[in-house]
Every structure is written in structure tokens, then in C-alpha cells.
Design an enzyme around this catalytic site. Structure first.
Site, mmCIF file in Angstrom:
data_model
loop_
_atom_site.group_PDB
_atom_site.id
_atom_site.type_symbol
_atom_site.label_atom_id
_atom_site.label_comp_id
_atom_site.label_asym_id
_atom_site.label_seq_id
_atom_site.Cartn_x
_atom_site.Cartn_y
_atom_site.Cartn_z
ATOM 1 N N SER A 233 -18.229 44.309 74.327
ATOM 2 C CA SER A 233 -18.420 42.856 74.286
ATOM 3 C C SER A 233 -17.914 42.226 72.997
ATOM 4 O O SER A 233 -17.649 41.026 72.955
ATOM 5 C CB SER A 233 -19.896 42.511 74.470
ATOM 6 O OG SER A 233 -20.690 43.145 73.477
ATOM 7 N N HIS B 202 -23.343 39.357 68.989
ATOM 8 C CA HIS B 202 -22.147 38.677 69.499
ATOM 9 C C HIS B 202 -21.734 37.500 68.618
ATOM 10 O O HIS B 202 -22.579 36.771 68.097
ATOM 11 C CB HIS B 202 -22.399 38.212 70.935
ATOM 12 C CG HIS B 202 -22.704 39.334 71.858
ATOM 13 N ND1 HIS B 202 -23.949 39.548 72.417
ATOM 14 C CD2 HIS B 202 -21.925 40.364 72.295
ATOM 15 C CE1 HIS B 202 -23.927 40.627 73.168
ATOM 16 N NE2 HIS B 202 -22.713 41.142 73.108
ATOM 17 N N GLU C 243 -28.668 22.557 71.682
ATOM 18 C CA GLU C 243 -27.400 22.422 70.950
ATOM 19 C C GLU C 243 -26.192 22.638 71.844
ATOM 20 O O GLU C 243 -25.136 22.044 71.623
ATOM 21 C CB GLU C 243 -27.365 23.406 69.781
ATOM 22 C CG GLU C 243 -26.162 23.240 68.869
ATOM 23 C CD GLU C 243 -26.198 24.162 67.664
ATOM 24 O OE1 GLU C 243 -25.161 24.283 66.980
ATOM 25 O OE2 GLU C 243 -27.266 24.758 67.393
#
Length: 260
Positions: free
Chosen positions: A15, A198, A185
């Protein structure tokens, strides 16, 4: 007159490397940002979230790359973040199965006439109570370096570079690098998110810049293939996300059945 085919750069990893779908933005892998800096070669990002060196091989993802690769193509391998996790089907011991799978990746690429490159994984964002960065990847980067030396394979040490950056940025500054979002947000994360693994696009861009700069320094591609390495880039001027249906289709087709 024979027209020379465009060289390709295949990316095999987890990832931290993969190109994310739009529904995951602003999460991004560094492979997703690599086309900002390499524009004279085709980037084929085959990295997948949740992939270890073991699962990438055993689920037929490496087999697809080896079928498609042509002599002269590059294949970048970056694993470790998932290999370290417990669980059947993914975990590898660093100086046992991990190194064995990396050897297979290197040998497979070379058998196709392609050029393997090993890239250590960037570090996670975990600080202790005193603000010191913890190196949770442990000896996996060292295990990869051993294979690079054993096989005479170029190695890009993204791990060591990232550690220096994370330390400079500190616990607060790294929130701008990793996927930290407050409630409301971003529409993809309405409840907010605090992700220490990540990257968001700004982090992915700088990791991609480092990888591309190392590739240029070692002449892995012709000089004209590289662009904008010295230019400041913002997340707004380049990183693209895949439509979800395209992401799912690429995941489906870039896998071959592995025959035991």
C-alpha cells in the site's frame, strides 16, 4: 524502420507504493506520484494494498509482471510493511522467507531480461513519549540490503531517507505527511482519520521524488526520461487517483494463476 518500444517501469509492492482509488483520496502511494518525475517511460503500478512479498508471489501478481515484462524494462520491488505483520498467507521472517521471495523476484525479472531494483519501505510514523521515532520495520530493510549485495541488484534506501525526514519533521510535522485528517476535513473520511502507515499526497510526492532522483543518479533510465526533480510541487498540481471501477478492473486483470 523499427520503432523502439517505450521502456516501462513496473512497480511491485504494498500500500505504500500502490495507486489509490478516488474514494481513498487524499491517501496516496509513492508509485502513484512517480509519473510526476518520470515522464519518458511508462509506469505500470502493480502494487496492491495488503501485499507482502509472499502474497504478491503466491497470488499471481509477480507472474503477471513477468509475463508482460520485456527485455530492458525495470521492475522495482518494495515490500516489508506487510511482511512484518503476523498471519498466515502474508507474514515472512526477514532472513528466511522474506529473503527467499526477494531472490525469486530478482531471478524472475532477470530471466525475462528485465532489470530488478530493490526499494526499502518507508518507515511508519510512530514516536515514543519523548518524541523519538521508533523503527518498527526492524531488520527487514537490512534483510533486503543483504539480498541486494548478494545478487548485485541496485538498492534505493527509501527507509533510511524517510527516517531522516520523519525525525526532522517530528511528531507534529509528520501529521502533514501521513493521513491525518480532522472530523469533517475531507468527505472520504467524515469521522476523521489518524493513520501512521499511509501517506497523503504531499508525502507520496516527496518519496517519489527521492526514488526518481536515485534512479537518475544511477542512470537506470535515459536522462530525458526524468522531469521536474528540482521543482517544488504541491499536491494540487499532479497526483491523480483512479476511478474506483478502473482500480477494481486493474486489480482483477493483473493476476495470473500460479501453477504449483
Amino acid at each position: 524502420m523499427t520503432v523502439r518500444a517505450t521502456r516501462r517501469v513496473f512497480l511491485a509492492g504494498d500500500s505504500s507504493v500502490t495507486s489509490r482509488q478516488r474514494s481513498f483520496a487524499p491517501m496516496a502511494g509513492w508509485g502513484q506520484a512517480l509519473p510526476l518525475f518520470i515522464q519518458g517511460a511508462e509506469i505500470v503500478n502493480c502494487a496492491r494494498a495488503g501485499a507482502s512479498s509472499r502474497s504478491f508471489v503466491e497470488r499471481g501478481r509477480l507472474a503477471w509482471i513477468l509475463r508482460e515484462a520485456r527485455p530492458g524494462d525495470l521492475v522495482l520491488f518494495s515490500f516489508g510493511l506487510i511482511d512484518m505483520k503476523p498471519g498466515r498467507g502474508r507474514h515472512t521472517e526477514p532472513f528466511k522467507e522474506y529473503q527467499s521471495f526477494l531472490r525469486g523476484c530478482v531471478d524472475g525479472a532477470r530471466d525475462r531480461g528485465a532489470h530488478p531494483v530493490l526499494v526499502t519501505s518507508h518507515e511508519r510514523r510512530v514516536f515514543d513519549a519523548q518524541g523519538n521515532l521508533r523503527r518498527l520495520l526492524g531488520v527487514y530493510p537490512l534483510a533486503m540490503k543483504e539480498i541486494a549485495a548478494e545478487k548485485c541488484v541496485p538498492l534505493i534506501d527509501l527507509n533510511e531517507w524517510s527516517v531522516r525526514w520523519w525525525r526532522r519533521a517530528g511528531p507534529q510535522g509528520t501529521r502533514e505527511i501521513f493521513l491525518y485528517l480532522a472530523t469533517g476535513e475531507h468527505p472520504n473520511y467524515p469521522q476523521g482519520v489518524a493513520d501512521n502507515t499511509h501517506l497523503r499526497e504531499a508525502g507520496a510526492i516527496e518519496c517519489a521524488r527521492f526514488v526518481a532522483a536515485e534512479m537518475r543518479e544511477r542512470a537506470m533510465l535515459e536522462p530525458g526520461c526524468f522531469a521536474d526533480l528540482e521543482r517544488t510541487r504541491s499536491p494540487e498540481d499532479g497526483v491523480e487517483w483512479l476511478d474506483d471501477h478502473i482500480f477494481e478492473e486493474l486489480t482483477r486483470i493483473r493476476t495470473l494463476e500460479v501453477v504449483e
